[in-house]
Design a protein around this motif. Structure first.
Motif, short mmCIF file in Angstrom:
data_model
loop_
_atom_site.label_atom_id
_atom_site.label_comp_id
_atom_site.label_asym_id
_atom_site.label_seq_id
_atom_site.Cartn_x
_atom_site.Cartn_y
_atom_site.Cartn_z
N ARG A 89 0.82 -1.21 0.00
CA ARG A 89 0.00 0.00 0.00
C ARG A 89 0.86 1.27 0.00
O ARG A 89 0.57 2.24 -0.70
CB ARG A 89 -0.96 0.01 1.18
N ASP A 146 -12.49 4.59 -17.37
CA ASP A 146 -13.91 4.37 -17.14
C ASP A 146 -14.71 4.97 -18.28
O ASP A 146 -14.88 6.19 -18.34
CB ASP A 146 -14.33 5.00 -15.81
N VAL A 189 -12.25 10.38 -9.98
CA VAL A 189 -12.56 9.07 -9.41
C VAL A 189 -11.26 8.33 -9.07
O VAL A 189 -11.14 7.72 -8.01
CB VAL A 189 -13.44 8.24 -10.38
N ARG A 229 -9.62 9.59 -5.95
CA ARG A 229 -10.28 9.14 -4.73
C ARG A 229 -9.67 7.86 -4.17
O ARG A 229 -9.62 7.65 -2.97
CB ARG A 229 -11.77 8.92 -5.02
N TYR A 230 -9.18 7.00 -5.06
CA TYR A 230 -8.54 5.76 -4.59
C TYR A 230 -7.31 6.08 -3.74
O TYR A 230 -6.87 5.27 -2.94
CB TYR A 230 -8.11 4.88 -5.77
N ASP A 263 -7.28 8.67 -1.77
CA ASP A 263 -7.83 9.52 -0.71
C ASP A 263 -7.57 11.00 -0.95
O ASP A 263 -7.44 11.77 0.00
CB ASP A 263 -7.29 9.11 0.67
N LYS A 278 -12.54 2.04 4.55
CA LYS A 278 -12.51 3.29 3.81
C LYS A 278 -12.15 3.04 2.34
O LYS A 278 -12.74 3.60 1.43
CB LYS A 278 -11.50 4.23 4.45
N LYS A 279 -11.17 2.15 2.14
CA LYS A 279 -10.75 1.86 0.77
C LYS A 279 -11.85 1.11 0.00
O LYS A 279 -12.03 1.31 -1.19
CB LYS A 279 -9.47 1.04 0.79
N ARG A 328 -14.21 3.53 -1.26
CA ARG A 328 -13.72 4.21 -2.48
C ARG A 328 -14.21 3.48 -3.73
O ARG A 328 -14.55 4.10 -4.73
CB ARG A 328 -12.18 4.23 -2.50
N GLN A 350 -17.85 4.14 -4.08
CA GLN A 350 -18.07 5.50 -4.59
C GLN A 350 -17.90 5.57 -6.11
O GLN A 350 -18.60 6.32 -6.78
CB GLN A 350 -17.09 6.48 -3.95
N ARG A 351 -16.97 4.79 -6.61
CA ARG A 351 -16.77 4.77 -8.06
C ARG A 351 -18.06 4.27 -8.73
O ARG A 351 -18.54 4.85 -9.70
CB ARG A 351 -15.58 3.88 -8.40
#
Ligand SMILES: Nc1ncnc2c1ncn2[C@@H]1O[C@H](COP(=O)(O)OP(=O)(O)O)[C@@H](O)[C@H]1O
Ligand SMILES: [Mg+2]
Lengths: 240, 250
Positions: A72, A88, A99, A102-103, A105, B4-5, B8, B11-12
């Motif tokens: 990570r 996408d 989007v 967001r992955y 954060d 949280k991940k 995500r 959310q997509r």
């Protein structure tokens, strides 16, 4: 500073060895190319570096962190432009970036500002709000590059970034990569276009059947074997 | 595993769904209304009532449950398969700091959300026609989320096992359709040999139909069915995660 360090790296798929005991060292700010024919194992090496798949055996460190344990943390500092276009398709150009941000954060406000800057960088800012289905192949590749940059990566991994592009689009992408390099971003690229390697790579590693058969600066190789990198490639792959 | 991940990923899917939701929402109602009209009114003309309940009112709660199920199952079979195999969305997500468990959780949470959301929209329509007696039906929404988790997991198991997208036909024909017909939505199972209700007892839809019907009539006799759902949810979790991980990562 060593950014990526691989030693005795092996990857097996069921009973097939895709990467066979390779060693390499990539330094900060370098552009390092993995070259070789289809099926040589380039994508597999990339996928191990960006912690998509684990190696079967061997040591692999990225920013000094272990891919077996710190996936990570590594992923947070890496940007990936994959071989297959996986944008996408139902989202607009800018939504694709937000989007993806967001992955990592990244808050929406921040990623919006960032996205616009990145679209400016890759020359797509006037396309921000259109559906990506309306983009040309070259534009989609540039959007993929922008997406790979959304987390300000220190290491950028590009798997066949210009495959299928016309020469003009290819040059636009190379120029972007040169700008990134000048900013100190480390770049790993796979390609089977020798011209591309000559243009952007500081070092190239030739792969064949999962092995690295030679690593050197493109200039040294062309001096040593004569002709351009294309010729070097033909000579090297003939021998095996 | 970080929730949280996983969110995500959710959310997509939400972002995408919000874009198409207006055009697809009306379509959501077509199937349930067709069933209610054709069977409730058509068949209901001859049947009149079942155990003293007018036929249309007998089937309406079951239609809520089955609509929610179909929403989840379509999402997590075809939808998930397309994301995984054709659009390579999974590759994109897994190249970011999100791991396979978080990705699978995101898929499941999204499938369950669709169950609750479709359930809610059908409840609104059915209440509009005056086919629901009790306000207790609102309790069904969170329970539909739980049954949604189950249907999402079953769908992901199918995704993990099918060799190609058209193989989902087997999943639908051999599993979903029989479950839909024999879950007690359209007729009580007492008329059949006991083996039929024994098999139905093993399927999740049967239990969520029971719960839906009880709540629609203002009864809280839902505990056994709810416990069944929770237990099965727990049992399916390791299986679905393990199979999906194997499917995606190799
Ligand atoms: N997921 C996989 N399962 C089985 N074999 C694979 C998988 N991915 C790649 N391979 C095989 O590993 C070899 C190397 O593939 P790859 O790394 O994609 O090569 P390259 O990128 O150099 O074309 C190929 O023979 C390919 O068929
Ligand atoms: Mg490749």
């Amino acid at each position: 500073m060593v950014v990526v360090f691989g030693k005795g790296l092996v990857k097996d798929y069921s009973n097939f060895r895709a990467v066979d005991n390779i060693n390499f060292e990539i330094n900060k700010g370098e552009c390092y190319g993995f070259l070789g024919p289809n099926g040589a194992g380039k994508t597999t090496v990339m996928r191990m570096i960006y912690c998509f798949t684990l190696p079967t055996k061997g040591e692999l460190k990225v920013f000094g962190m272990d891919v077996y344990k710190d996936a990570r943390l590594i992923k947070a500092k890496v940007g990936v432009m994959p071989q297959d276009d996986n944008l996408d398709i139902d989202l607009t150009v800018i939504e694709n970036l937000i989007v993806y941000g967001r992955y990592f954060d990244i808050p929406k406000k921040v990623s919006k500002t960032k996205a616009i800057k990145l679209l400016e960088f890759v020359g797509l800012v006037d396309k921000a709000d259109i559906s990506i289905q309306k983009l040309s192949g070259g534009m989609r590749r540039r959007l993929l590059l922008a997406r790979a940059l959304i987390n300000d990566p220190e290491l950028l991994i590009l798997d066949e970034p210009t495959v299928g592009l016309d020469p003009h689009s290819r040059h636009i992408l190379w120029d972007s990569l040169k700008v990134l390099k000048s900013k100190g971003v480390t770049i790993i690229v796979t390609t089977h276009y020798m011209e591309e390697a000559e243009e952007i790579c500081d070092y190239v590693a030739f792969m064949e059947s999962g092995r690295i058969i030679i690593v050197d600066k493109p200039l040294n190789l062309t001096k040593r074997f004569g002709g351009n990198l294309e010729k070097v490639f033909m000579k090297l792959t003939e021998k095996h | 595993m970080s929730l949280k991940k996983a969110i995500r990923v959710w959310q997509r899917h939400f972002t995408l769904y919000r874009k198409i939701f207006k055009s697809s929402l009306v379509l959501n109602f077509v199937d349930p209304i067709l069933y209610l009209a054709a069977l409730g009114l058509g068949l209901g003309f001859f049947i009149k009532d079942i155990n003293g309940i007018p036929y249309l009112r007998f089937i309406a709660p079951g239609i809520i449950a089955s609509s929610a199920m179909f929403a989840t199952v379509y999402e997590c079979t075809y939808g998930t398969y397309v994301r995984m195999h054709y659009q390579k969305t999974f590759d994109a997500i897994l190249s970011a700091p999100i791991n396979i468990y978080e990705l699978i959780t995101g898929e499941i949470l999204w499938g369950a959300t669709k169950s609750a959301f479709y359930g809610l929209s059908i409840i609104i329509v059915i209440s509009f026609f005056g086919l629901v007696d009790s306000i207790l039906i609102v309790l069904l929404i969170p329970i539909l989320f739980i049954s949604g988790v189950i249907f999402a997991q079953l769908s992901l198991i199918a995704v993990a096992l099918v060799p190609a997208i058209d193989s989902f036909n087997y999943f639908y024909t051999l599993f979903i359709t029989p479950m839909f017909l024999f879950s007690g939505i359209f007729f009580p199972l007492e008329g059949f040999p006991p083996i039929v209700s024994s098999i139905a007892f093993l399927t999740p839809l049967y239990h969520i139909v029971n719960i839906s019907r009880a709540l629609a009539f203002g009864e809280l006799t839902i505990w056994e069915d709810l416990i069944w759902l929770l237990v099965v949810c727990l049992i399916l979790t390791p299986v679905s995660y393990k199979l999906m991980k194997r499917r995606v990562m190799t």
